[in-house]
Design a protein around this motif. Sequence first.
Motif, mmCIF file in Angstrom:
data_model
loop_
_atom_site.group_PDB
_atom_site.id
_atom_site.type_symbol
_atom_site.label_atom_id
_atom_site.label_comp_id
_atom_site.label_asym_id
_atom_site.label_seq_id
_atom_site.Cartn_x
_atom_site.Cartn_y
_atom_site.Cartn_z
ATOM 1 N N LYS A 124 -13.739 56.511 26.921
ATOM 2 C CA LYS A 124 -14.988 56.720 26.207
ATOM 3 C C LYS A 124 -16.176 56.374 27.096
ATOM 4 N N GLY A 125 -17.165 57.274 27.121
ATOM 5 C CA GLY A 125 -18.367 57.050 27.919
ATOM 6 C C GLY A 125 -18.335 57.703 29.275
ATOM 7 N N ASP A 126 -17.162 58.176 29.731
ATOM 8 C CA ASP A 126 -17.075 58.854 31.020
ATOM 9 C C ASP A 126 -17.851 60.169 30.978
ATOM 10 N N THR A 127 -18.472 60.516 32.092
ATOM 11 C CA THR A 127 -19.071 61.844 32.237
ATOM 12 C C THR A 127 -18.089 62.719 32.998
ATOM 13 N N THR B 271 -12.354 63.764 22.512
ATOM 14 C CA THR B 271 -13.520 64.517 22.060
ATOM 15 C C THR B 271 -14.619 64.352 23.099
ATOM 16 N N ILE B 272 -15.166 65.481 23.565
ATOM 17 C CA ILE B 272 -16.227 65.468 24.576
ATOM 18 C C ILE B 272 -17.505 66.023 23.958
ATOM 19 N N SER B 273 -18.604 65.314 24.170
ATOM 20 C CA SER B 273 -19.912 65.751 23.685
ATOM 21 C C SER B 273 -20.635 66.529 24.786
ATOM 22 N N HIS B 274 -21.139 67.715 24.423
ATOM 23 C CA HIS B 274 -21.867 68.557 25.369
ATOM 24 C C HIS B 274 -23.313 68.705 24.901
ATOM 25 N N VAL C 293 -4.737 69.383 31.450
ATOM 26 C CA VAL C 293 -5.757 69.838 30.505
ATOM 27 C C VAL C 293 -7.126 69.578 31.148
ATOM 28 N N PHE C 294 -8.023 70.577 31.074
ATOM 29 C CA PHE C 294 -9.319 70.484 31.738
ATOM 30 C C PHE C 294 -10.473 70.475 30.732
ATOM 31 N N ALA C 295 -11.540 69.766 31.064
ATOM 32 C CA ALA C 295 -12.757 69.812 30.251
ATOM 33 C C ALA C 295 -13.309 71.227 30.297
ATOM 34 N N CYS C 296 -13.633 71.787 29.134
ATOM 35 C CA CYS C 296 -14.108 73.172 29.082
ATOM 36 C C CYS C 296 -15.557 73.292 29.526
ATOM 37 N N LYS C 297 -16.283 72.150 29.554
ATOM 38 C CA LYS C 297 -17.705 72.172 29.879
ATOM 39 C C LYS C 297 -18.116 70.753 30.277
ATOM 40 N N SER C 298 -19.154 70.638 31.087
ATOM 41 C CA SER C 298 -19.640 69.312 31.458
ATOM 42 C C SER C 298 -20.117 68.556 30.221
ATOM 43 N N GLY C 299 -19.872 67.253 30.202
ATOM 44 C CA GLY C 299 -20.293 66.470 29.048
ATOM 45 C C GLY C 299 -19.909 65.007 29.185
ATOM 46 N N THR C 300 -19.951 64.297 28.064
ATOM 47 C CA THR C 300 -19.636 62.870 28.011
ATOM 48 C C THR C 300 -18.513 62.640 27.015
ATOM 49 N N VAL C 301 -17.527 61.848 27.405
ATOM 50 C CA VAL C 301 -16.408 61.562 26.505
ATOM 51 C C VAL C 301 -16.933 60.741 25.325
ATOM 52 N N LEU C 302 -16.854 61.339 24.146
ATOM 53 C CA LEU C 302 -17.414 60.728 22.941
ATOM 54 C C LEU C 302 -16.406 59.841 22.223
ATOM 55 N N ARG C 303 -15.140 60.245 22.217
ATOM 56 C CA ARG C 303 -14.142 59.519 21.415
ATOM 57 C C ARG C 303 -12.739 59.737 21.997
ATOM 58 N N ILE C 304 -11.929 58.697 21.937
ATOM 59 C CA ILE C 304 -10.516 58.786 22.313
ATOM 60 C C ILE C 304 -9.678 58.304 21.126
#
Length: 301
Positions: free
Chosen positions: A255-258, A234-237, A211-222
């Motif tokens: 959580k917190g990873d970019t 959940t990834i925040s963009h 599974v791939f991140a659909c867009k650059s961002g920061t991991v908000l929640r696991i």
Amino acid sequence: MNKRLRLAVCLFLLLTIPAVSFAQGFPRIPELSSRDVVFKQYQDEIQSNNKAIASAKTPWLNFYAYAAKEDDTLLTLAPRCSLLYDTIATLNGISSMQESLSGKTLLLPTMQGLFIPADPQSTIEILVAEQHALSITDTTVTLTLSGRKFYFLPDERFSSTERLFFLDSAFRLPLAHSVLTSQYGMRVSPISGAWKFHNGIDMAAPVGTAVFACKSGTVLRILKNDPIYGNCITISHDGNLTSIYAHLDTVAVKKGDTVRAGDSIGTVGVTGATTGPHLHFELRQNGDSVDPYSYIPTLPK
């Protein structure tokens, strides 16, 4: 700029303006044209600073204001101002190369460098703050510009990683290959049999599929072992957009990873409320679910 000169610049500015707070009143550049008197003055200051740096003398940091026109972009603006786009972007909170500048009042400094915000907000700001944290010391120049506190690192520029994040803001498919099994909108729930709204799309694929991140961002929640979403990321963009990846078998981020668009973040599973292996994929704008197809038209149909 060598370390000795950089320190000289920082110490000079620190002694001159240890914590500067700028109000309105910057010289305003009407047009980026050599015929414009203010822009000519700005160019002269840039050249003067470049000569000072080349001769190991102390440059002078100053700022001008410019209201971007409809056709202005960072790629056209930066060379006309004899600046790196890194400098303009970090000073003005520009989150990606694709961000529109039209109508935005930009601050243009008379020196190259990175402006690191004390309160990083966008993905690129968070990444730059993390990457350059060790460069910020007691002698680093501190400025308050347009209500935000910045640390100025003379002659620094984006690293290769930061540049990739800044240049790549396109959406990617969360799965390389899949079959659409449920669309966005009203449907009969395969779990309860009730007619209800489906906030995302379901993409069937074998357990273990990347599974791939659909867009650059920061991991908000696991989420782990959630009764509905199972293992979920959940990834925040930028732009108040979030993406959700549910029913995962494995989670490869914390959580917190970019993450960059296309980075592997986990694998397809059957965790949570599901009848078979698939990825439940959601996009939310300002907290409200939106049709993923309006952002990623290449999703399976």
